[in-house]
Design a protein around this motif. Structure first.
Motif, short mmCIF file in Angstrom:
data_model
loop_
_atom_site.label_atom_id
_atom_site.label_comp_id
_atom_site.label_asym_id
_atom_site.label_seq_id
_atom_site.Cartn_x
_atom_site.Cartn_y
_atom_site.Cartn_z
N GLN A 177 11.71 -5.91 0.24
CA GLN A 177 10.66 -5.58 1.20
C GLN A 177 9.41 -5.05 0.49
OE1 GLN A 177 11.64 -3.31 4.67
NE2 GLN A 177 13.68 -4.21 4.89
N LEU A 178 9.63 -4.26 -0.56
CA LEU A 178 8.48 -3.73 -1.31
C LEU A 178 7.72 -4.86 -1.99
CD1 LEU A 178 6.98 -1.20 -2.29
CD2 LEU A 178 8.53 -1.13 -4.26
N GLU A 179 8.45 -5.82 -2.55
CA GLU A 179 7.79 -6.95 -3.20
C GLU A 179 7.03 -7.79 -2.18
OE1 GLU A 179 9.00 -10.90 -5.84
OE2 GLU A 179 10.45 -9.27 -5.55
N ILE A 180 7.62 -8.03 -1.02
CA ILE A 180 6.95 -8.80 0.04
C ILE A 180 5.69 -8.07 0.50
CG2 ILE A 180 7.18 -9.57 2.44
CD1 ILE A 180 10.19 -9.96 1.83
N THR A 181 5.80 -6.77 0.68
CA THR A 181 4.67 -5.99 1.18
C THR A 181 3.54 -5.96 0.15
OG1 THR A 181 6.20 -4.63 2.46
CG2 THR A 181 3.99 -3.76 2.14
N LYS A 182 3.88 -5.78 -1.12
CA LYS A 182 2.85 -5.75 -2.17
C LYS A 182 2.15 -7.12 -2.27
CE LYS A 182 4.63 -2.07 -5.17
NZ LYS A 182 5.18 -1.73 -6.51
N HIS A 183 2.93 -8.18 -2.16
CA HIS A 183 2.32 -9.52 -2.20
C HIS A 183 1.40 -9.72 -1.00
CE1 HIS A 183 1.91 -13.81 -2.95
NE2 HIS A 183 2.25 -14.03 -1.68
N ALA A 219 -0.64 -2.71 5.51
CA ALA A 219 0.19 -3.04 4.35
C ALA A 219 0.25 -1.87 3.37
CB ALA A 219 -0.35 -4.29 3.66
N GLU A 220 -0.87 -1.18 3.16
CA GLU A 220 -0.91 -0.02 2.26
C GLU A 220 0.01 1.10 2.77
OE1 GLU A 220 -5.03 0.97 2.08
OE2 GLU A 220 -5.39 -0.23 0.27
N ALA A 221 -0.01 1.31 4.09
CA ALA A 221 0.80 2.38 4.67
C ALA A 221 2.29 2.06 4.61
CB ALA A 221 0.38 2.62 6.12
N ASN A 225 6.35 4.21 2.66
CA ASN A 225 7.55 4.32 3.49
C ASN A 225 8.72 3.59 2.84
OD1 ASN A 225 9.15 4.82 5.93
ND2 ASN A 225 8.85 2.66 6.36
N ILE A 226 8.48 2.41 2.33
CA ILE A 226 9.55 1.65 1.66
C ILE A 226 9.99 2.37 0.39
CG2 ILE A 226 10.13 -0.53 0.54
CD1 ILE A 226 8.14 -1.88 2.44
N VAL A 420 -0.97 -15.45 12.49
CA VAL A 420 -0.03 -16.25 11.71
C VAL A 420 0.52 -15.45 10.53
CG1 VAL A 420 0.19 -18.27 10.23
CG2 VAL A 420 -1.03 -18.45 12.41
N GLU A 421 -0.37 -14.72 9.86
CA GLU A 421 0.05 -13.94 8.69
C GLU A 421 0.99 -12.81 9.08
OE1 GLU A 421 -2.26 -12.14 4.88
OE2 GLU A 421 -2.69 -11.21 6.81
N THR A 422 0.72 -12.16 10.21
CA THR A 422 1.60 -11.08 10.69
C THR A 422 2.99 -11.62 11.02
OG1 THR A 422 -0.28 -9.85 11.59
CG2 THR A 422 1.89 -9.31 12.45
N ASN A 423 3.04 -12.79 11.66
CA ASN A 423 4.33 -13.40 11.96
C ASN A 423 5.11 -13.74 10.68
OD1 ASN A 423 3.87 -13.26 14.72
ND2 ASN A 423 3.02 -15.33 14.85
N LEU A 424 4.40 -14.23 9.68
CA LEU A 424 5.04 -14.54 8.41
C LEU A 424 5.58 -13.27 7.74
CD1 LEU A 424 5.78 -16.34 5.99
CD2 LEU A 424 3.40 -16.04 5.17
N PHE A 425 4.78 -12.24 7.73
CA PHE A 425 5.16 -10.97 7.11
C PHE A 425 6.42 -10.40 7.78
CE2 PHE A 425 4.30 -6.23 6.87
CZ PHE A 425 4.73 -6.10 5.56
N ASN A 426 6.43 -10.37 9.09
CA ASN A 426 7.59 -9.84 9.82
C ASN A 426 8.83 -10.70 9.62
OD1 ASN A 426 6.06 -7.70 10.83
ND2 ASN A 426 5.48 -8.81 12.68
N ALA A 427 8.62 -12.03 9.57
CA ALA A 427 9.76 -12.93 9.37
C ALA A 427 10.36 -12.75 7.98
CB ALA A 427 9.33 -14.38 9.58
N GLN A 428 9.52 -12.55 6.97
CA GLN A 428 10.02 -12.34 5.61
C GLN A 428 10.80 -11.03 5.50
OE1 GLN A 428 6.22 -12.74 3.57
NE2 GLN A 428 6.87 -14.70 2.68
N LEU A 429 10.29 -9.98 6.15
CA LEU A 429 11.01 -8.71 6.15
C LEU A 429 12.35 -8.84 6.87
CD1 LEU A 429 8.14 -6.14 6.90
CD2 LEU A 429 9.16 -6.70 4.68
N SER A 430 12.37 -9.55 7.98
CA SER A 430 13.62 -9.75 8.71
C SER A 430 14.62 -10.56 7.90
CB SER A 430 13.34 -10.47 10.04
OG SER A 430 12.56 -9.68 10.90
#
Length: 455
Positions: A177-183, A219-221, A225-226, A420-430
């Motif tokens: 999740q940290l790697e996904i969020t940083k990317h 994304a910074e926030a 947390n992670i 679209v980007e938010t949906n991708l981000f949430n899907a990757q975290l899930s």
């Protein structure tokens, strides 16, 4: 036959006769609700794949195996369990000693010839015959408690292995999740620079600039947390492995990890009786059942034998002369007459305690079946959910690329790109979370089936 030999024969007969005089109930295994298979069965596999597979064959990550091994060596719960086993072994030896005669020695020296107590030196034997099985019942009870304690050690062992593995999977999930969020943050910061330049040149409205600025902040926030969650999992693993808080080494990611066993997803529920917690519960019931016999034996008279041999003399200088030698053998019987129902109530107390342990055993068995049912369902559904979520991520990546191209060509607003980007981000975290849950559910199933958690 001399009087001395008659006494020896009587002692031998009395010592052998109690074997057929045990009072108290014989142990009978409680009836259980049985079913041939589980509700959520899939493939009927051999039980051997569970009973023969050890925990170190379950994982394909040497770093994880090393952490588990360290946990087995250092975990304090396991050390306490091993100490408790040694305690019960000592108690078993202590209980066995009651079946045999007790020997003592003693001496008294008196220099005053006129004193009423003479000088003595000798040895004595005392023996309460286990005529009604009081000591044998207690010995069997302690033996069952020892076996239950050994099964409890296996429960702790399985908990250590499973908890370390699951905590490791969760830590690697947060790493992902940290790697996904940083990317995601890097991508948003890149577009923030582009959109800021376009806004300054008047090509776009301030709305696009504020929207991308908001997404950068989100994304910074998320990163701190992670990072807190990663530290929490590292501390949990350190505790499970008996270490002070430290940085935990990493091996394979959750997407690279796999459970390398062939765990059967359907076995007869009766085989769960081999689960250590189920076996421990039955052994505790067996121990309680034996103590009914102890209480019943206490209602009957006790038979005691005693013997003494040695020297006694009022004159210390004549203590070891042949004329001072003495010997004697005796037998006695003592028992309750009337205690206002106390002895009867003692039996009833132990009977009800045994009944409670029987219900606990039956409840533990049903709990075990329920755990396997849920674990099988978890494995199946997490696998299906992961496949669907992975398809969503692949589609979202294509949609993300196309939406940026459409935005760069001026066909859509940046609001669509953000969606679209938010949906991708949430899907990757899930998907990262489901990768962890897949692995954890397999470990939980292996544990629920009572697999080979042996050292």
């Amino acid at each position: 036959m001399s009087k001395k030999y008659k006494i020896i024969v009587i002692v031998l007969v009395l010592s052998l006769f109690p074997a057929g005089c045990m009072v108290g109930p014989k142990y009978k295994k409680p009836e259980q609700l049985k079913s041939d298979s589980y509700k959520n069965e899939r493939n009927l596999d051999s039980l051997a794949s569970v009973t023969n597979l050890k925990w170190f064959d379950l994982f394909n990550d040497d770093v994880l195996k090393g952490l588990i091994q360290k946990g087995l060596e250092n975990n304090y719960d396991l050390k306490i369990a091993v100490s408790r086993i040694e305690q019960f072994r000592a108690e078993l030896g202590y209980s066995k000693a009651d079946l045999f005669p007790s020997f003592q020695y003693g001496a008294t020296i008196n220099s005053n010839k006129k004193y009423i107590t003479p000088s003595t030196a000798g040895a004595s034997m005392s023996w309460e015959l286990d005529f009604w099985g009081k000591f044998r019942h207690e010995n069997n009870a302690v033996k069952n408690e020892l076996l239950a304690t050994e099964e409890a050690r296996k429960v702790i062992l399985s908990d250590i292995v499973a908890n370390i593995a699951i905590a490791y999977f969760q830590m690697r999930n947060f790493d992902d999740q940290l790697e996904i969020t940083k990317h995601t943050l890097e991508t948003r910061e890149k577009y923030y620079q582009i959109i800021s330049e376009r806004f300054e040149k008047g090509y776009i409205s301030e709305v696009d600039k504020v929207q991308i600025e908001q997404q950068v902040a989100i994304a910074e926030a998320a990163i701190p947390n992670i990072e807190r969650q990663i530290t929490f999992q590292e501390n949990a693993i350190a505790l499970l492995t008996g270490q002070l808080p430290t940085e935990i080494p990493r091996g394979k990611s959750n997407t690279e990890l796999q459970i390398v066993s062939k765990i059967p997803l359907s076995i007869p529920s009766a085989l769960l009786e081999n689960r250590p917690d189920v076996k421990a519960a039955e052994l505790r019931y067996a121990a309680a059942n034996e103590r009914i016999g102890v209480a019943q034996a206490m209602r009957f008279p006790s038979i005691n034998l005693a013997a003494i041999a040695g020297f006694a003399s009022a004159d210390l200088s004549n203590l070891f002369l042949g004329s001072s030698y003495m010997q004697n053998a005796s037998g006695g019987i003592a028992g309750p007459i009337f205690a206002f129902g106390k002895n009867k109530r003692r039996v009833e107390i132990n009977r009800q305690q045994a009944e409670q342990f029987k219900f606990l055993y039956q409840q533990k068995y049903i709990d075990a079946v329920s755990e396997v049912e849920q674990s099988i369902q978890n494995v199946r559904t997490y696998q299906e959910e992961w496949k669907a979520r992975n398809r969503q991520v692949q589609a979202a990546l294509i949609n993300y690329k196309l939406s940026h191209e459409r935005y760069d060509s001026g066909y859509v607003s940046y609001l669509e790109v953000l969606d679209v980007e938010t949906n991708l981000f949430n899907a990757q975290l899930s998907l990262a979370q489901l990768s962890e849950r897949q692995l954890s559910s397999m470990v939980e199933l292996y544990k629920a089936l009572g697999g080979g958690w042996n050292l």
